[in-house]
Each structure stands twice: as C-alpha cells, then as structure tokens.
Design an enzyme around this catalytic site. Structure first.
Site, PDB file in Angstrom:
ATOM      1  CG  ASP A 190      -1.427   1.093   1.523  1.00 16.71           C
ATOM      2  OD1 ASP A 190      -2.294   1.293   1.000  1.00 16.71           O
ATOM      3  OD2 ASP A 190      -1.599   1.502   2.647  1.00 16.71           O
ATOM      4  CG  ASP A 245      -1.703   7.122   0.657  1.00 19.60           C
ATOM      5  OD1 ASP A 245      -1.341   8.450   0.165  1.00 19.60           O
ATOM      6  OD2 ASP A 245      -2.798   7.344  -1.104  1.00 19.60           O
TER       7      ASP A 245
HETATM    8  C1  XBP Z   1      -5.940   6.043   0.574  1.00 25.02           C
HETATM    9  C2  XBP Z   1      -6.254   6.693   0.246  1.00 25.02           C
HETATM   10  C3  XBP Z   1      -6.529   7.831  -1.089  1.00 25.02           C
HETATM   11  C4  XBP Z   1      -6.237   8.494  -0.576  1.00 25.02           C
HETATM   12  C5  XBP Z   1      -6.485  10.436  -1.815  1.00 25.02           C
HETATM   13  O1  XBP Z   1      -5.489   5.046   0.467  1.00 25.02           O
HETATM   14  O2  XBP Z   1      -7.180   7.076   0.679  1.00 25.02           O
HETATM   15  O3  XBP Z   1      -7.343   8.552  -1.350  1.00 25.02           O
HETATM   16  O4  XBP Z   1      -5.939   9.691   0.687  1.00 25.02           O
HETATM   17  O5  XBP Z   1      -5.480   9.855  -2.672  1.00 25.02           O
HETATM   18  P1  XBP Z   1      -5.117   3.433   0.930  1.00 25.02           P
HETATM   19  P2  XBP Z   1      -6.335  10.469  -4.088  1.00 25.02           P
HETATM   20  O6  XBP Z   1      -3.989   3.761   1.591  1.00 25.02           O
HETATM   21  O7  XBP Z   1      -6.298   3.055   1.926  1.00 25.02           O
HETATM   22  O8  XBP Z   1      -4.700   2.848  -0.225  1.00 25.02           O
HETATM   23  O9  XBP Z   1      -6.663  12.239  -2.927  1.00 25.02           O
HETATM   24  O10 XBP Z   1      -5.481  10.245  -5.015  1.00 25.02           O
HETATM   25  O11 XBP Z   1      -7.750   9.651  -4.313  1.00 25.02           O
HETATM   26 MG    MG Z   2      -2.671   3.413   3.535  1.00 22.56          MG
END
Ligand code: XBP
Ligand code: MG
Length: 239
Positions: free
Chosen positions: A10, A12
C-alpha cells in the site's frame, strides 16, 4: 516458512505518512484556490478517512459534514476539477520532499530488490501521486523497481473492496497465498484479505492505530519498531 513470490505495498500510511501532512493539506489548498472556505482539520480528516479515494472523500464530506453547501448540478465534474487541483498541489509537495518514507521502508525495498523478490503496489491513490512520492524519495528509476502499480480509478471499487489487490495479483500471475501485503489501515487489511492474501503485515500510524486488524498476520508500529528487531526478508519468511 513459506517462500515469498512478491511483496505488495500500500502507499498512503504504509510507505509514507502522507495523509495528515500531505493529502489533507493538498485538499485544503485546492479548496482555497477554488474560493471555498472549507477547512479539513486533523480531526475531521480522521473521520473523512472512513472513505478511501479523494473524489469519494469530497462527496462524503458534502453528504455528511457540509450539507449546507449547494453543490453545482454537475457534481461529478465539480468534484473531478477540485480533485485535479488537489493532485497538482500534492505532486508539488512531494517534489519538494515534504514527506519522507517511513522507517525501514527504503531498507526493505532495497533488500527485496537485491534478492530479486518482485514488488508491486496496490493503492487507492492517484497514479501521479505514487510516482511523485517514489521519485522524490527513491529516485526517478524507482518506478521501474515495481512490477505492477495498481492505483486509483484503474478498478471500479476502491478499498475496502478487494479489487485493487486482485488486479495486481492477476497482473503478476500470482495467488494471494504466495505474496505478502503491507498495509496501515483496517480498510487495507480487508481489501488484501478478501483478495485471498493471508500474510498481511500492518504498520500503524496515528490515524489507524485503533482499527480492527484481526485479519492481519502481524501488527507493528513500523518496520523498525522500538525495542524489537527490524523487519527484513528473513522475518517476512516467518510470517
Ligand atoms: C489512501 C486513500 C487515498 C488518499 C487520497 O488509502 O484513501 O484516497 O487519501 O488519494 P489507501 P487521492 O492507503 O488504503 O490506499 O486523492 O489521489 O484519491
Ligand atoms: Mg493506506
């Protein structure tokens, strides 16, 4: 001990703590650019993280937290434009090196690369955001270190749906029981587990520490947890 056919990361919260000081700030800058007086503070953003995906998150905010706002008729177009502005801010922040990788991430990626263990990415964030983070932290070539990058709208349903992990596994020609997934959130664990991945390592952060990780194999504060051995490939083989 089972062999590891691939590591799937993953982005973020897992590769880097991008939510509070990256995405949140970029959203607020895009709102200001568009003359909106919306301010997503740290607490509110924690609530908004219930919904993954930036465009989906803006709609969730309007539906649950800002019902007064009279959205334009073309809601999808409005949200898409706002989100595109947010992505530009986010990319600029990454290029400025605002967010480092989490402890142990670069070490483990380099170890896997040296050992020839394939790596991929499964994330809900936008592809441009992934590449700007990787370029700023690991260098321009690092995009090529990943066999597959599954990102954003490439699948119709974002996490906690399993689609993005299923997409990456299909592309790699692997089954879930052959890989290890790295996640930071309950939604991420649900997504990976429902894709058939049974080895899931969670590294928590402030937003996710109290979430349900009952389907994870191991939950740590980071890949280099205080007072415990750092996570390396040998440790992953014991998961
Ligand atoms: C990450 C997210 C993303 C970011 C924003 O979730 O929820 O939506 O917050 O990215 P994970 P965008 O780590 O579970 O993948 O604005 O580009 O959608
Ligand atoms: Mg995440």
């Amino acid at each position: 001990m089972s062999e590891i056919a691939a590591l799937i990361f993953d982005v973020d919260g897992t590769l880097a703590d991008t939510e509070r000081d990256g995405h949140r700030v970029a959203f607020n800058r895009a709102f200001a650019d568009n003359g909106l007086d919306w301010e997503w503070d740290v607490d509110l953003y924690g609530k908004l993280l219930t919904v993954t995906g930036g465009k989906e998150r803006i709609k969730f905010y309007l539906k649950e937290f800002n019902t007064e706002y009279e959205a334009p008729d073309d809601l999808d177009g409005f949200v898409a434009d706002l989100h595109a502005a947010k992505t530009q801010h986010y990319k600029a922040m990454m290029a400025d090196g605002v967010i480092p990788l989490r402890p142990g991430v670069e070490r483990l990626i380099r170890e896997a690369r040296a050992a020839g263990v394939p790596m991929s990415i499964a994330t809900t964030t936008t592809m441009d955001n992934v590449t700007s983070l990787l370029e700023a932290t690991l260098g321009k070539d690092s995009i090529g270190w990943f066999a597959e990058i599954g990102a954003g709208d490439i699948v119709p349903a974002k996490k906690p749906a399993p689609d993005i992990f299923v997409w990456v596994l299909d592309k790699m020609g692997l089954r879930g029981d052959q890989v290890i997934a790295f996640e930071d959130s309950g939604h991420g664990v649900t997504s990976a587990a429902d894709a058939g991945i049974n080895r899931i390592l969670v590294t928590t952060n402030d937003y996710t520490a109290n979430q349900d990780f009952s389907r994870a194999s191991l939950v740590l504060e980071s890949l280099e947890p205080a007072g415990q051995p750092a996570v390396d490939l040998a440790a992953l083989k014991r998961l």
